[in-house]
Design an enzyme around this catalytic site. Structure first.
Site, PDB file in Angstrom:
ATOM      1  N   SER A 133       0.850  -1.183   0.000  1.00  0.00           N
ATOM      2  CA  SER A 133       0.000   0.000   0.000  1.00  0.00           C
ATOM      3  C   SER A 133       0.890   1.239   0.000  1.00  0.00           C
ATOM      4  O   SER A 133       2.106   1.141   0.218  1.00  0.00           O
ATOM      5  CB  SER A 133      -0.916   0.009   1.237  1.00  0.00           C
ATOM      6  OG  SER A 133      -0.222   0.475   2.380  1.00  0.00           O
ATOM      7  N   PRO A 134       0.301   2.440  -0.218  1.00  0.00           N
ATOM      8  CA  PRO A 134       1.122   3.657  -0.156  1.00  0.00           C
ATOM      9  C   PRO A 134       1.702   3.905   1.222  1.00  0.00           C
ATOM     10  O   PRO A 134       2.636   4.703   1.376  1.00  0.00           O
ATOM     11  CB  PRO A 134       0.137   4.770  -0.561  1.00  0.00           C
ATOM     12  CG  PRO A 134      -1.219   4.196  -0.362  1.00  0.00           C
ATOM     13  CD  PRO A 134      -1.086   2.733  -0.622  1.00  0.00           C
ATOM     14  N   LYS A 135       1.184   3.226   2.232  1.00  0.00           N
ATOM     15  CA  LYS A 135       1.704   3.393   3.591  1.00  0.00           C
ATOM     16  C   LYS A 135       3.128   2.836   3.727  1.00  0.00           C
ATOM     17  O   LYS A 135       3.823   3.150   4.697  1.00  0.00           O
ATOM     18  CB  LYS A 135       0.786   2.712   4.595  1.00  0.00           C
ATOM     19  CG  LYS A 135      -0.605   3.323   4.662  1.00  0.00           C
ATOM     20  CD  LYS A 135      -0.571   4.795   5.051  1.00  0.00           C
ATOM     21  CE  LYS A 135      -1.980   5.356   5.242  1.00  0.00           C
ATOM     22  NZ  LYS A 135      -1.957   6.790   5.621  1.00  0.00           N
ATOM     23  N   ASP A 136       3.575   2.033   2.774  1.00  0.00           N
ATOM     24  CA  ASP A 136       4.969   1.582   2.772  1.00  0.00           C
ATOM     25  C   ASP A 136       5.913   2.778   2.732  1.00  0.00           C
ATOM     26  O   ASP A 136       6.929   2.828   3.427  1.00  0.00           O
ATOM     27  CB  ASP A 136       5.246   0.691   1.565  1.00  0.00           C
ATOM     28  CG  ASP A 136       4.769  -0.735   1.753  1.00  0.00           C
ATOM     29  OD1 ASP A 136       4.189  -1.033   2.813  1.00  0.00           O
ATOM     30  OD2 ASP A 136       4.960  -1.553   0.838  1.00  0.00           O
ATOM     31  N   ALA A 139       5.693   4.601   6.195  1.00  0.00           N
ATOM     32  CA  ALA A 139       6.345   3.846   7.272  1.00  0.00           C
ATOM     33  C   ALA A 139       7.862   3.917   7.143  1.00  0.00           C
ATOM     34  O   ALA A 139       8.574   4.148   8.139  1.00  0.00           O
ATOM     35  CB  ALA A 139       5.881   2.392   7.245  1.00  0.00           C
TER      36      ALA A 139
END
Length: 456
Positions: A133-136, A139
């Site tokens: 996801s774009p949260k990679d 994070a």
């Protein structure tokens, strides 16, 4: 007339002699060349074998022919082309799982483009290699920022704490293990169960808590913050607890200023008319907007918020008031945003969203039913199996495209796979009867979404 009377003759004779000598030297070198090349290839192959761990297997060709040398007599010439095993000897690799984050493809969604008369492109963030996801991106940037500030030290036993509805936690848990940290996630217990199951398998500690307002100390974000503060008292091993704080940490939107925005600009050649995205923390839409407008001066590019029902951000952008009709006394079903959509939609202003709020030009509200129907449409027509936030993005992209001239270019995001939404979002789609084999495939996108008034 004597030769001495014609100087040009000397030059001609000398040139002829030099040419003949060149031929003889060339033929002699050609006879010696195969042996020289053979020695070079043997030495090169030995070096490759050492650096490849003896995986670079070379298969020599046995086809050999003879011919006569004008000078040295019979010589043996060989075909020195080699058939090598299918091993990549270019050493084109990345270091660690973090090397699989970013540079995701920009995909044209054919069915939506054909229906709208515009080019609708989706950045396939679900192909990020850590958490999918774009949260990679977020994070990784938050961890790197904490390391640079000395708040996290690999190998010390530090623990990363975060309050999340799932995707950021999955990305943090994956990267934490890869970089030598532990991970502790607090999340609402009404999120899809497969998210917490995945977090458990990734080695994270998971606390599922009852939904609560952000003013409550038991809200999942506030609980994660408290757990980080309590870490040193609970763990007397010299390790520390780090609260990632994705909603307020500016490392969130900066990840998209540094990576997502530049990638979109490069992949479109800077030719895009609108960027459409939802907002949970607000980091994605703010970061991309800041890059496109403030860095690249694309002030004519419209930035549009895709907002699910129950979220107050739509009214904040449209009317300057943070309010949703579901906030009325006695009407609200959930303590958070009144929608089945996960990952986007919120009823407070975060630091990340505020950093780019003035750059957002418009907002589109998307109902749960529209999101469900769009998700099924994308499976049936494009083979895209997506989660709820992606479906909201795509509905908003269609609405935005229909407000622009034909041929306009609209960019949105494919946030994550439907694999994380089976027990809730996709179950509801099934309950709606949208997956029945007897139901005819929908062919009119606008009728399917209840947007007939937008047809050109």
């Amino acid at each position: 007339m004597s030769i001495s009377d014609h100087p040009r003759v000397y030059g001609t004779v000398a040139l002829t002699a030099a040419f003949a000598a060149g031929i003889l030297v060339t033929l002699g070198f050609k006879d010696c060349y195969p042996e020289l090349e053979n020695r070079y290839q043997r030495r090169r192959n030995r070096n490759l074998s050492r650096s490849n761990g003896d995986y670079g297997v070379v298969v020599p060709t046995a086809n050999r022919v003879h011919r006569e040398s004008l000078i040295f007599g019979p010589v043996r010439l060989e075909d020195h082309e080699e058939v090598t095993s299918n091993i990549n000897s270019s050493f084109d690799w990345v270091e660690g799982i973090e090397g699989c984050i970013g540079n995701t493809p920009l995909v044209m969604i054919r069915s939506l483009s054909e229906a709208t008369g515009c080019v609708i492109l989706a950045k396939a963030e679900l192909l990020n290699g850590a958490g999918g996801s774009p949260k990679d991106r977020v994070a990784l940037n938050m961890i790197q920022d904490a390391e640079e500030r000395g708040l996290l030290v690999p190998g010390r036993g530090d623990t990363i704490y975060e309050g999340t509805v799932g995707s950021t936690g999955i990305s943090l848990a994956t990267l934490a293990r890869a970089k030598g940290y532990k991970c502790h996630i607090c999340m609402p217990n009404d999120m899809a169960i497969e998210k917490s199951q995945l977090l458990h398998h990734l080695g994270a500690t998971v606390e599922r808590v009852n939904p609560a307002p952000i003013t409550s100390p038991d809200h999942f974000v506030n609980l994660a913050r408290r757990r980080a503060r309590e870490h040193e008292a609970v763990h007397a091993d010299g390790s520390v607890g780090f609260f990632a704080d994705q909603f307020e940490s500016t490392a969130n939107y900066q990840a998209h200023v540094k990576t997502t925005g530049p990638e979109i600009y490069r992949q479109t050649g800077g030719q895009l008319d609108a960027f459409v995205a939802g907002a949970g923390t607000g980091g994605t839409i703010a970061g991309v907007a800041k890059y496109l407008k403030e860095v690249k001066n694309l002030w004519e590019t419209r930035v549009v918020l895709a907002d699910p029902q129950g979220s107050g951000l739509f009214n904040k952008i449209r009317h300057g008031v943070m309010y949703s009709s579901t906030e009325r006394e006695g009407t609200r079903r959930r303590q958070q945003v009144d929608t089945m959509v996960e990952g986007i939609g919120i009823n407070r202003i975060t630091e990340n969203f505020e950093s780019g709020r003035v750059l957002i030009d418009d907002a589109v509200r998307v109902t749960d039913e529209q999101a469900c129907r769009m998700a099924r449409w994308l499976v049936e027509h494009d083979g895209i199996f997506c989660g709820s936030s992606t479906a909201v993005n795509c509905v908003a992209a269609v609405v935005t495209a229909m407000k622009l001239p034909r041929g306009s270019r609209v960019v949105t995001l494919l946030c994550d796979s439907g694999n994380r939404h089976l027990s809730k979002f996709w179950k509801h789609i099934g309950d709606m009867g949208l997956e029945n084999d007897t139901q005819a495939q929908a062919e009119d996108l606008f009728a399917e979404l209840g947007l007939e008034e937008l047809k050109r």
